[in-house]
Design a protein around this motif. Structure first.
Motif, PDB file in Angstrom:
ATOM      1  N   PHE A 132       0.753  -1.249  -0.069  1.00 53.36           N
ATOM      2  CA  PHE A 132      -0.085  -0.201   0.197  1.00 53.36           C
ATOM      3  C   PHE A 132       0.912   1.200   0.088  1.00 53.36           C
ATOM      4  O   PHE A 132       0.502   2.232  -0.672  1.00 53.36           O
ATOM      5  N   HIS A 133       2.032   1.369   0.727  1.00 53.74           N
ATOM      6  CA  HIS A 133       2.679   2.674   0.831  1.00 53.74           C
ATOM      7  C   HIS A 133       3.794   2.665   0.034  1.00 53.74           C
ATOM      8  O   HIS A 133       3.750   4.105  -0.620  1.00 53.74           O
TER       9      HIS A 133
ATOM     10  N   THR B 235       2.804   3.790  -3.662  1.00 55.07           N
ATOM     11  CA  THR B 235       2.291   5.175  -3.766  1.00 55.07           C
ATOM     12  C   THR B 235       3.396   6.160  -3.718  1.00 55.07           C
ATOM     13  O   THR B 235       3.176   7.436  -4.024  1.00 55.07           O
ATOM     14  N   GLY B 236       4.703   5.884  -3.330  1.00 57.15           N
ATOM     15  CA  GLY B 236       5.633   6.750  -3.254  1.00 57.15           C
ATOM     16  C   GLY B 236       5.513   7.377  -2.164  1.00 57.15           C
ATOM     17  O   GLY B 236       6.198   8.712  -1.814  1.00 57.15           O
ATOM     18  N   ALA B 237       4.901   7.059  -0.959  1.00 56.22           N
ATOM     19  CA  ALA B 237       4.583   7.884   0.162  1.00 56.22           C
ATOM     20  C   ALA B 237       5.854   7.507   1.140  1.00 56.22           C
ATOM     21  O   ALA B 237       6.007   6.430   1.678  1.00 56.22           O
ATOM     22  N   ASN B 238       6.867   8.302   1.594  1.00 60.03           N
ATOM     23  CA  ASN B 238       7.695   8.071   2.570  1.00 60.03           C
ATOM     24  C   ASN B 238       7.268   8.410   3.748  1.00 60.03           C
ATOM     25  O   ASN B 238       6.246   8.845   4.088  1.00 60.03           O
ATOM     26  N   SER B 239       8.424   8.214   4.715  1.00 57.19           N
ATOM     27  CA  SER B 239       7.752   8.334   6.354  1.00 57.19           C
ATOM     28  C   SER B 239       7.415  10.121   6.566  1.00 57.19           C
ATOM     29  O   SER B 239       6.472  10.276   7.297  1.00 57.19           O
ATOM     30  N   ASP B 240       7.838  10.807   5.736  1.00 53.80           N
ATOM     31  CA  ASP B 240       7.543  12.374   5.897  1.00 53.80           C
ATOM     32  C   ASP B 240       6.240  12.616   5.414  1.00 53.80           C
ATOM     33  O   ASP B 240       5.525  13.484   5.936  1.00 53.80           O
TER      34      ASP B 240
ATOM     35  N   TRP C 185      -1.185  -1.016  11.374  1.00 51.71           N
ATOM     36  CA  TRP C 185      -1.853  -0.417  10.119  1.00 51.71           C
ATOM     37  C   TRP C 185      -1.765   1.521  10.163  1.00 51.71           C
ATOM     38  O   TRP C 185      -2.568   1.890  11.017  1.00 51.71           O
ATOM     39  N   PHE C 186      -1.154   1.944   9.593  1.00 53.24           N
ATOM     40  CA  PHE C 186      -1.393   3.629   9.573  1.00 53.24           C
ATOM     41  C   PHE C 186      -2.353   4.052   9.248  1.00 53.24           C
ATOM     42  O   PHE C 186      -3.184   5.081   9.950  1.00 53.24           O
ATOM     43  N   GLU C 187      -3.440   3.642   8.461  1.00 55.83           N
ATOM     44  CA  GLU C 187      -4.638   4.008   7.969  1.00 55.83           C
ATOM     45  C   GLU C 187      -5.792   3.854   9.255  1.00 55.83           C
ATOM     46  O   GLU C 187      -6.733   4.212   9.054  1.00 55.83           O
TER      47      GLU C 187
END
Lengths: 169, 376
Positions: free
Chosen positions: B131-132, B135-140, B243-245
């Motif tokens: 999932f993460h 999408t190119g979503a890094n920790s920031d 789960w971050f979401e």
């Protein structure tokens, strides 16, 4: 499979089916890059290699001469006391005739990898390197060897500044 | 009765953005030597167990256990690594002591993160691959998402978070261990480089390098050897769902639960009973979130920022720099120095109790807390 089991229950996955995308996987590739700080001990050691020299550290408490050098003695837990130049000769402590590269691929011709106990350092102190100019079948534990250095202008402060160790002449 | 555990020695080295003269091993040796001198112990005789808090990917060294023993004095002795924050390592040390494995334990944690040329590549490996990462979503980016939601849910304003940053940077100016002290105007912080809005460059700490070694002993051992230790009154850590979401950003449950456990162990009521707090501020909004998770109102948080040195006198991670697995150890170090009265420029007056907390960073819901005291 084994001599007793010809086929496991279930549906086998064929490589062609996997490559064709029949099954779903999540693949991910990354590149991890590091630049390790050499520190005091290893920096001096690497500088020495450029000059065709091997440097060790001596601990006054246990009297050991440590190579590769470290700034602390792990037995006495104290700072080591001084730099000692040791010879670029030694003897084979152990060796392996290797038919695999470090990426596990096969080699047609083997290399002989060895731990060399360095003359002038304490017993059991040595460095891992290659043996050259020797028939692998004639390598023995205890064989006296000497370093073969790259030409000075080609040295860059790396363990590969020593091309290999060969039987001492 | 559960045996009390004390901190009998601390040592540190580094606390700079990049340490170019010492290898990781040499950095650890320097910190360990100082800690053992401080504790008055010989690691080859007195210490029964050695713990290093380290994560292989940050080290660039698979099975980092193998590179740990010599420089800690642990060659040929019981040594283990804990891939977690330093406060969790202290928790393992307490278990070693209370289970009878050892009377004295050394806990090391370090950051040699400047050796990691692409830190984002390492951080990205902590993200969910389905999932993460896709999408190119890094920790920031995850922090930006959480920050946005937190600000919405709690009514927190940009200016309030800039006050968090300004306070940390100012305090860091008086702390010799802090690499990122600065005197900033709120407008500079408000308009710093956008990372993943509302997250801006100054909302997150830059990285720093250091090693911290903490020596713990059982109360009975410390008494026999006449050591004046700093008491660990409570320590706890929690991991929430990965789960971050899953939402729920108003309260960081890992911090709330860790805090409650620590307070129960300590027999204390609330944070006002501590003279010094070193609370995780891995992002500006995280300081507010963590304090609110421990029962402080937002008004209370903003008030604490104005009350001198009691909250994060070290300058926190925002002022000191992010020390990866040594983040919690640094906060404990600052607390120990505070209760001893040797914290330097930001020494608070009459410190008898101190509290520290840490968070392991995105995407984790893993946090830890510890309560310390002297003379009670």
């Amino acid at each position: 499979m084994s001599s007793r089991i010809r086929k496991y229950p279930g549906t086998e996955m064929d490589l062609k089916e996997i490559e064709a995308g029949k099954f779903l996987f999540s693949s991910y590739e990354t590149v991890l890059r590091y630049s390790f700080t050499s520190g005091v001990a290893i920096s001096r050691f690497l500088e020495g290699l450029k000059e065709g020299q091997l440097w060790a550290r001596e601990c006054d408490k246990c009297g050991r001469i440590l190579i590769p050098p470290r700034m602390y003695c792990e037995e006495d837990f104290r700072s080591t006391d001084r730099w000692v130049r040791v010879r670029d000769t030694g003897k084979v402590n152990t060796y392996s005739i290797s038919y695999v590269n470090n990426d596990a691929s096969r080699r047609r011709t083997p290399v002989v990898v060895s731990v060399i106990e360095i003359d002038g350092a304490s017993k059991g102190m040595g460095i891992l390197h290659l043996l050259g100019e020797v028939d692998p079948r004639k390598v023995t534990v205890g064989m006296k060897v000497e370093a073969v250095w790259k030409p000075k202008k080609e040295r860059r402060g790396a363990i590969t500044d020593i091309v290999y160790f060969r039987p001492r002449r | 009765m559960v045996e009390r555990v004390e901190i009998i020695g601390v040592g540190f080295e580094g606390f700079r953005p990049s340490i170019t003269d010492l290898s990781t091993r040499e950095l650890m040796y320097e910190a360990a030597s100082k800690a053992y001198h401080d504790a008055g112990v010989d690691p080859r005789k007195d210490i029964g167990s050695f713990i290093s808090c380290t994560e292989d990917l940050w080290e660039g060294w698979s099975i980092a256990d193998e590179m740990v023993p010599d420089q800690l004095g642990g060659a040929g002795r019981p040594v283990c690594t804990v891939p977690a924050d330093g406060i969790v390592g202290l928790g393992h040390a307490i278990m070693h002591i209370r289970s009878g494995v050892a009377d004295v334990v050394a806990v090391e944690a370090h950051s040699k993160v400047a050796d990691v040329l692409d830190k984002t590549a390492v951080e990205n490996l902590a993200l969910d691959p389905v999932f993460h990462r896709a999408t190119g979503a890094n920790s920031d980016v995850l922090a930006g998402l959480e920050m946005s939601s937190f600000m919405e849910e709690t009514g927190t304003k940009r200016g309030e978070l800039s006050q968090v940053v300004r306070s940390a940077k100012r305090k860091a100016m008086r702390n010799g261990r802090a690499s990122y002290g600065a005197t900033l105007e709120l407008e500079e912080i408000d308009s710093s480089e956008p990372l993943a809005l509302p997250l801006r460059r100054l909302d997150r700490p830059e990285f720093a390098e250091a090693a911290v070694v903490i020596v713990l002993a059982s109360g009975s051992w410390a008494k026999r050897h006449r050591k004046d230790g700093v008491f660990i009154d409570g320590l706890s850590w929690r991991s929430a769902t990965p789960w971050f979401e899953a939402g729920g950003v108003k309260t960081a449950r890992y911090m709330q639960d860790s805090y409650r456990s620590v307070m129960k162990q300590s027999g204390l009521r609330d944070l006002s009973q501590f003279d010094v707090l070193e609370v995780d501020d891995s992002y500006s909004f995280k300081l507010v979130q963590h304090l609110m998770s421990m029962g402080v109102s937002k008004v209370g948080v903003m008030g604490m920022l104005k009350e001198g040195t009691a909250l994060n006198p070290s300058g926190g991670s925002l002022g000191t720099g992010h020390l990866i697995e040594a983040t919690g150890s640094h906060k404990v170090l600052e607390c120990v120095l505070q209760v001893r009265g040797t914290a330097g420029g930001n020494q608070a007056k009459g410190v008898g109790r101190a509290f520290a907390s840490s968070w392991r960073g995105n995407p984790t819901g893993a946090g830890a807390a510890i309560a310390l005291s002297v003379g009670n």
